[in-house]
Design a protein around this motif. Structure first.
Motif, PDB file in Angstrom:
ATOM      1  N   GLY A  27       0.802  -1.222   0.000  1.00  0.00           N
ATOM      2  CA  GLY A  27       0.000   0.000   0.000  1.00  0.00           C
ATOM      3  C   GLY A  27       0.832   1.266   0.000  1.00  0.00           C
ATOM      4  O   GLY A  27       0.580   2.176   0.775  1.00  0.00           O
ATOM      5  N   VAL A  44      -9.200  -1.224  -3.164  1.00  0.00           N
ATOM      6  CA  VAL A  44      -9.316  -0.882  -1.745  1.00  0.00           C
ATOM      7  C   VAL A  44      -8.583   0.435  -1.526  1.00  0.00           C
ATOM      8  O   VAL A  44      -7.581   0.725  -2.179  1.00  0.00           O
ATOM      9  N   ARG A  45      -9.098   1.247  -0.600  1.00  0.00           N
ATOM     10  CA  ARG A  45      -8.451   2.500  -0.236  1.00  0.00           C
ATOM     11  C   ARG A  45      -8.845   2.842   1.196  1.00  0.00           C
ATOM     12  O   ARG A  45      -9.791   2.282   1.755  1.00  0.00           O
ATOM     13  N   THR A  46      -8.081   3.768   1.763  1.00  0.00           N
ATOM     14  CA  THR A  46      -8.396   4.211   3.118  1.00  0.00           C
ATOM     15  C   THR A  46      -9.611   5.132   3.087  1.00  0.00           C
ATOM     16  O   THR A  46      -9.839   5.861   2.121  1.00  0.00           O
ATOM     17  N   SER A  57      -1.717   4.540   3.398  1.00  0.00           N
ATOM     18  CA  SER A  57      -1.733   3.427   4.346  1.00  0.00           C
ATOM     19  C   SER A  57      -2.234   3.961   5.678  1.00  0.00           C
ATOM     20  O   SER A  57      -2.476   5.161   5.842  1.00  0.00           O
ATOM     21  N   TYR A  58      -2.364   3.070   6.657  1.00  0.00           N
ATOM     22  CA  TYR A  58      -2.811   3.453   7.996  1.00  0.00           C
ATOM     23  C   TYR A  58      -1.595   3.565   8.912  1.00  0.00           C
ATOM     24  O   TYR A  58      -0.693   2.733   8.858  1.00  0.00           O
ATOM     25  N   ASP A  70     -11.254   2.916  12.526  1.00  0.00           N
ATOM     26  CA  ASP A  70     -11.006   3.442  11.194  1.00  0.00           C
ATOM     27  C   ASP A  70     -11.824   2.610  10.214  1.00  0.00           C
ATOM     28  O   ASP A  70     -12.641   1.772  10.632  1.00  0.00           O
ATOM     29  N   MET A  72     -11.958   0.921   5.874  1.00  0.00           N
ATOM     30  CA  MET A  72     -11.414   0.697   4.536  1.00  0.00           C
ATOM     31  C   MET A  72     -12.567   0.719   3.546  1.00  0.00           C
ATOM     32  O   MET A  72     -13.656   0.187   3.819  1.00  0.00           O
ATOM     33  N   GLN A 131     -18.033   0.439   2.724  1.00  0.00           N
ATOM     34  CA  GLN A 131     -17.080   0.846   3.750  1.00  0.00           C
ATOM     35  C   GLN A 131     -17.034  -0.218   4.829  1.00  0.00           C
ATOM     36  O   GLN A 131     -18.071  -0.603   5.379  1.00  0.00           O
ATOM     37  N   ILE A 172      -4.207  -3.169   2.616  1.00  0.00           N
ATOM     38  CA  ILE A 172      -3.553  -1.897   2.908  1.00  0.00           C
ATOM     39  C   ILE A 172      -2.706  -2.071   4.163  1.00  0.00           C
ATOM     40  O   ILE A 172      -3.136  -2.695   5.137  1.00  0.00           O
TER      41      ILE A 172
END
Length: 356
Positions: A27, A44-46, A57-58, A70, A72, A131, A172
């Motif tokens: 990621g 996929v994304r934050t 990334s986280y 949080d 994704m 989400q 991620i």
């Protein structure tokens, strides 16, 4: 024949998993990660929230016993509904220097155990997004320091050709720093220096340096490296060219470094190879701080073997000449002693009284 086929199938499945994780789990890009094959595609994304927008990334700082929430975002780019499993896994650095994630059948003890998605699977219609919330819960007895892993989406598909199921994974990276005393420390271990000269005993040769970097602290670290080779008392020092930076090593991980050729090294009988490492610590904002350099030195031989051979031959000739002269002197003395002895005996016989 059957065991051989089974081994090949296992290899193919493992290879597929490794490739997917290497591409998707790190990621590092600014855009969403994408998995696609034929008519199956998803990203996929934050999620955009109080932690930021368009994160690649986280990254969290959490004290022992604390928790963060949080999410994704998963998007179905294909023409058919997708059912994806969702889970977390611990990370590790591969031999190629890339971040990889444990497969689902391997036990995770950190990120993979502390991150829990709200749902273990998600169904997404074509062209839609979903989400997926998750919680990072750090145990109260967690050791301070850095942990790396990831949250993954996975699709299991049947490979009709091979007759096996293949998991395609997309995720991620999650980097977590647990609060407490941070003790960043990189060590240089098993340093060796080897020399390769030429036929000309007075010509310079090449040196090869190998060593292992070991993260013995509790923080993820990369570093800048420098290597030099010198003769006795630090004379005739030669520095190696630019050395590629090691990957960011997680606590407990090691990385082998080989500096293949340091040119122009004089055959100074005894060599000292020195490696200097400046550890680099990255904080949650991405800022990098250089730490106190670490240095290690090892010694090796740099013998001009042609000259050594000539010297050995010369010494052998001198020893042989010495032994020959010594033996000649001994033989000459023995002959002289024999002549003296004979002369004395003759004189004594001449002085003896004659009997009538």
């Amino acid at each position: 024949m059957q065991p051989s086929v089974a081994r090949w199938k296992t290899l193919l499945r493992t290879t597929a998993l490794s490739v997917l994780v290497a591409i998707a789990a790190v990621g590092v890009g600014t855009g969403p990660a994408v998995a696609a094959e034929g008519n199956v595609a998803w990203t996929v994304r934050t999620a955009s929230n109080g932690y930021g927008e368009a994160r690649s990334s986280y990254s969290y700082n959490v004290n022992p016993g604390g928790a963060v929430e949080d999410a994704m975002v998963v998007a179905n780019r294909g023409p058919a509904p997708l059912t994806l499993s969702v889970y977390a896994a611990d990370g590790f650095t591969t031999d190629a220097g890339q971040l990889d994630l444990l497969t689902k059948d391997k036990k995770s003890v950190a990120i993979g155990a502390w991150v829990k998605a709200k749902t273990g699977s998600v169904v997404i219609q074509p062209g839609k997004t979903a989400q997926v919330p998750f919680t990072v819960s750090v145990p109260g007895n967690a050791t301070p320091g850095d942990y790396v892993g990831g949250i993954l989406t996975a699709l299991t598909q049947a490979d009709q050709t091979e007759g096996i199921n293949v998991d395609r994974r997309l995720g991620i990276r999650i980097k977590l720093r647990v609060g407490g005393e941070l003790k960043p420390n990189l060590a240089i271990e098993n340093l060796h220096v080897r020399y390769a000269g030429s036929v000309n005993p007075f010509a310079k040769g090449d040196a090869t340096i190998t060593y292992k970097l070991h993260n013995v602290g509790n923080a993820a670290l990369s570093g800048q490296q420098a290597v030099s080779v010198s003769g006795p008392f630090g004379l005739l020092r030669v520095r190696a060219g630019d050395i590629a930076a090691p990957p960011e090593l997680l606590p407990g991980e090691s990385w082998t470094v080989t500096v293949p050729v340091v040119h122009g090294v004089a055959p100074a009988i005894s060599l000292a190879g020195t490696a200097t490492l400046t550890p680099l610590l990255t904080d949650a904002s991405g800022s990098t701080t250089p730490l106190k350099p670490v240095q290690a030195t090892a010694h090796g031989w740099a013998l001009p073997w042609t000259l050594v051979l000539v010297l050995l031959v010369l010494i052998a000739v001198l020893v042989a000449a010495y032994l020959y002269r010594r033996r000649t002197r001994t033989q000459r003395k023995a002959r002289e002693d024999a002549r003296v002895r004979d002369a004395v005996e003759q004189a004594l016989r001449a002085q003896e009284p004659k009997t009538s």
